[in-house]
Scaffold this active site. Structure first.
Site, PDB file in Angstrom:
ATOM      1  N   ASP A  65       0.874  -1.163   0.000  1.00 37.25           N
ATOM      2  CA  ASP A  65       0.000   0.000   0.000  1.00 37.25           C
ATOM      3  C   ASP A  65       0.913   1.214   0.000  1.00 37.25           C
ATOM      4  O   ASP A  65       2.066   1.156   0.418  1.00 37.25           O
ATOM      5  CB  ASP A  65      -0.959   0.003   1.204  1.00 37.25           C
TER       6      ASP A  65
HETATM    7  C1  BGC Z   1      -5.025   3.224  -0.017  1.00 31.93           C
HETATM    8  C2  BGC Z   1      -5.071   2.179  -1.107  1.00 31.93           C
HETATM    9  C3  BGC Z   1      -4.876   2.829  -2.440  1.00 31.93           C
HETATM   10  C4  BGC Z   1      -3.566   3.564  -2.431  1.00 31.93           C
HETATM   11  C5  BGC Z   1      -3.203   4.230  -3.735  1.00 31.93           C
HETATM   12  C6  BGC Z   1      -3.829   4.135  -0.126  1.00 31.93           C
HETATM   13  O1  BGC Z   1      -3.988   5.251   0.685  1.00 31.93           O
HETATM   14  O2  BGC Z   1      -5.059   2.608   1.246  1.00 31.93           O
HETATM   15  O3  BGC Z   1      -6.296   1.480  -1.058  1.00 31.93           O
HETATM   16  O4  BGC Z   1      -4.958   1.889  -3.456  1.00 31.93           O
HETATM   17  O5  BGC Z   1      -3.621   4.569  -1.429  1.00 31.93           O
HETATM   18  O6  BGC Z   1      -3.929   5.375  -3.934  1.00 31.93           O
END
Ligand code: BGC
Length: 744
Positions: free
Chosen positions: A237
């Site tokens: 993530d």
């Molecule tokens: C989120 C993810 C997301 C990623 C990219 C993170 O803050 O938890 O679900 O895919 O950002 O934007």
């Protein structure tokens, strides 16, 4: 290409790469892309959020969107809406729309679906997730992933694992007992990688038993790779990594983050240096590169299949139709009680009710007509939701609001008036809104924050209260002029949002007072709630007609209008329990109020209906519940066993009313006598059955192992104890009147 050839090609490429080039493949060189190795014809991997559509375009190094006009997209129903359909075929279609759009926008990986268990109704990201039940979760995630990947785009199932709250999400250390981990939190992920074949998986931000998920050997090495034999790519993530050695030496393959110092990412220069110094073995880098190259071959980004890679399409007309199909099956009818003296139900609003009434002259001839007057009240009737929620935000090609949907459906012969009814304070500038979504909403900062009052805060509060009183008065006056009142309220993405949990389950913006007042003035007010998570509805007993609408995509307004007008018969079922009050939930009982630092899932396997049923707490609306405009009978339960020791049930399902519709036959298993404590019952199988009026079908539903097995912590395996199991079948978790026994 067969596996052997692919393996050889991967090894051949690997051999030609320098350490520098290898590491270029395993960390972000832009917020949503890696660099690739041009010299060898290896492109970078381009990813995008997210579950409700392909996110707007960002520059490589800024979180302010590019802002061009070419990134408007189809707005898919959220995963919570999809789950309410209880229809795996629609999950497949929805995944396919997302995959095609992602490919159409030139993406390789789409960061979806989100399948974390809905453990706490306050979790800000529940709208992005499917269910509190692991089986329902898995049966929808698998076809969704297949749909995405059919388009030569990788699904990236997220967030692995036990990521069930947003408070302190970047660091919270989650402790869950082994049995609950195996029975509740992991099964949908296991199904996603083993049955769905998800080409990638995203590790969660949080810690798991003292280790960040991005470097959890237990989750990534032992469970994902060794036990589940996963050979896809693990993507971090964004910003979830915390060390070079920890991440390098465990099965996390691609580091993505939110800062622009791309060369300083843990898997960039720091890793190169550590390898050169001999502190980390190059074999660790090679393992990651292999996983990424394998994913790229599967996506036809590499190899002889590359010229045949699907091109995708976005904003295709059939995508919009598909979102409508999902939306119309996602709207849950919670109440539809007889009202008025004739005892008729408020919904659907029939053509007869809505017809213009003639105004007669003295001589008995028609002089003109009086239009039926609908008064629509509530900010959510007008609100556009697509652009909110955090990383799930998208730039929707369009979004039909409930008000627009009703007006489009009814045309000029019905008089529709609108009043916002409740006041939603908006941030001062659009840019503030776009970039600062992780901060509390203005309403929360001013009305419910416990930070000390400042003069500015007091002035804002006065302003909010004055606006609120004004809008309420206007709405109540308007309601008195109506033939029909429809209230559309609920939550919005200031509450259903990434990075923040709700403080409680109360409706914001003083809606409870407004709804109670409207129900007093007009007891026949039709109440529609839009939201991604349950809310307390203290006025529910007074409401005669109540509809729940998750964020259902660009066609929400059309689908909702069609349900209200009876052009569509509602067939959705709640994929989660709606408790009466937050104080009924297990997280409240555990004393969890905005956990920080560490959280222990003290309830073990008793999540969602497993908890309410065990404790005998009657929810407002149970798991699996949802009404229809027609009636169904489910009868003649029989249990069938096949020679291969598999089991199935058959039932006769009949539409006994006079409107075509669909019923979800739900089958639960109980194990009344067991050496460990078991839930009262667990969802084992289900099937949605579509029937014309009077039509009857015998349906056969294969049983799964859910409920027949439990995770034996000592033996480290799922086991079945011999004895008697009860099969209960019905149309909601609290309405399973048919029962049979199976002896194993
Ligand atoms: C989120 C993810 C997301 C990623 C990219 C993170 O803050 O938890 O679900 O895919 O950002 O934007």
């Amino acid at each position: 290409m067969n596996r052997k050839d692919q393996k050889e090609q991967i090894e051949a490429l690997l051999k030609q790469m320098t350490l520098e080039e290898k590491t270029d493949l395993i960390h972000g060189s832009g917020f949503f892309r890696t660099k690739g190795v041009e010299r060898l014809g290896i492109p970078g991997v381009v990813s995008s959020d997210g579950p409700m559509g392909v996110r707007m375009q960002f520059p490589d190094d800024s979180w302010v969107p590019v802002g061009d006009s070419d990134d408007y997209v189809t707005y898919n129903p959220s995963n919570s809406a999809l789950a309410a359909t209880w229809n795996p075929e629609l999950a497949y279609e929805s995944g396919k729309v997302l995959g095609e759009e992602a490919r159409g926008r030139g993406k390789d990986v789409i960061l979806a679906p989100g399948i974390n268990i809905k453990r706490d109704p306050r979790c800000g990201r529940n709208f992005e997730y499917m269910s509190e039940d692991p089986y329902l979760n898995g049966t929808l995630a698998v076809p969704f992933i297949k749909g995405v990947q059919e388009c030569d785009v990788a699904a990236c199932v997220k967030h692995f694992a036990v990521n069930n709250q947003e408070t302190d999400r970047l660091a919270i250390d989650t402790y869950v007992d082994e049995r609950a981990l195996r029975e509740i939190y992991l099964p949908a992920f296991k199904a996603a990688v083993q049955e769905g074949g998800s080409y990638s998986i995203m590790n969660a931000y949080n810690q798991f038993r003292g280790h960040f998920c991005s470097e959890s050997k237990e989750l990534l090495d032992d469970i994902l790779r060794d036990e589940w034999k996963y050979d896809g790519a693990v993507i971090s993530d964004w910003g979830s990594t915390h060390s070079t050695k920890g991440v390098a030496e465990c099965s996390m393959d691609m580091e993505m983050s939110i800062t622009t110092d791309f060369d300083a990412y843990y898997l960039a220069n720091p890793l190169r240096e550590a390898v050169r110094k001999g502190e980390i073995s190059e074999a660790c880098v090679d393992a990651k590169v292999r996983n990424i190259l394998r994913m790229m071959f599967r996506l036809k980004m590499l190899g002889e299949q590359a010229p045949n890679r699907k091109q995708g399409a976005y904003n295709a007309p059939e995508h919009r139709q598909s979102t409508y199909q999902v939306a119309k099956e996602s709207i849950v009818l919670l109440k539809n009680e007889p009202a008025g003296t004739a005892g008729e139900r408020l919904l659907p609003l029939t053509a007869e009710t809505l017809a213009m009434k003639p105004i007669m002259g003295n001589d008995g001839s028609v002089i003109s007509v009086k239009k039926h007057r609908i008064v629509v009240i509530g900010d959510n009737a007008e609100r556009i939701h697509a652009a909110g929620g955090g990383s799930a935000e998208i730039k929707a090609l369009y979004e039909i609001s409930p008000l627009l949907g009703l007006k489009m459906a009814l045309g000029g012969n019905v008089d529709i008036a609108y009043a916002p009814g409740y006041y939603v304070p908006e941030p001062k500038t659009k840019v503030e809104d776009l970039v600062n979504w992780q901060e509390k909403s203005l309403e929360q900062r001013v009305m419910s924050d416990d930070t000390p009052d400042t003069e500015e805060k007091k002035a804002l509060r006065r302003e909010i209260e004055a606006n609120r009183a004004k809008l309420r008065k206007e709405a109540c006056e308007l309601a008195q002029t109506a033939d029909t009142v429809i209230f559309v309220g609920g939550l919005n993405h200031y509450y259903d949002i990434e990075s923040r949990d709700r403080a409680d389950m109360k409706l914001p913006y003083a809606q409870d007072e407004l709804i109670a007042e409207l129900l007093k003035i007009r007891p026949d007010t039709i109440v529609v709630m839009v939201g991604g998570s349950p809310v307390e509805m203290p006025w529910a007993a007074q409401a005669k007609a109540l509809v729940w609408c998750y964020y259902s995509g660009m066609e929400t307004g059309n689908a909702l209008a069609d349900v209200l007008l009876g052009r569509v018969n509602p067939s959705a079922k709640l994929p989660e329990t709606f408790p009466v009050a937050y104080t009924d939930t297990v997280t409240y009982k555990n004393g969890e109020f905005g956990n920080e630092g560490r959280v222990e899932y003290k309830e073990g396997i008793f999540v969602g209906y497993r908890y309410y049923e065990k404790e005998g707490i009657k929810p407002a609306f149970p798991f699996g519940y949802g009404l229809s405009y027609t009636q169904f009978s489910i009868e003649d339960l029989q249990v069938l066993s096949a020679p291969d020791a598999s089991w199935a049930i058959t039932v006769n399902v009949k539409n006994t009313g006079n409107m075509a519709g669909a019923e979800v036959v739900q089958c639960y298993i109980s194990d009344p006598v067991c050496s460990v404590e078991r839930p009262v019952k667990e969802l084992n199988a289900y099937q949605k059955v579509f029937l014309q009026p009077g039509e009857e079908k015998q349906v056969t539903i294969p049983l799964t192992e859910r409920g027949f097995v439990y995770y034996d912590v000592e033996r480290k395996a799922f086991v079945t104890e011999p004895g008697e199991y009860v099969v209960s079948v019905g149309n909601a978790s609290d309405n399973c009147l048919l029962q049979e026994c199976i002896v194993l």
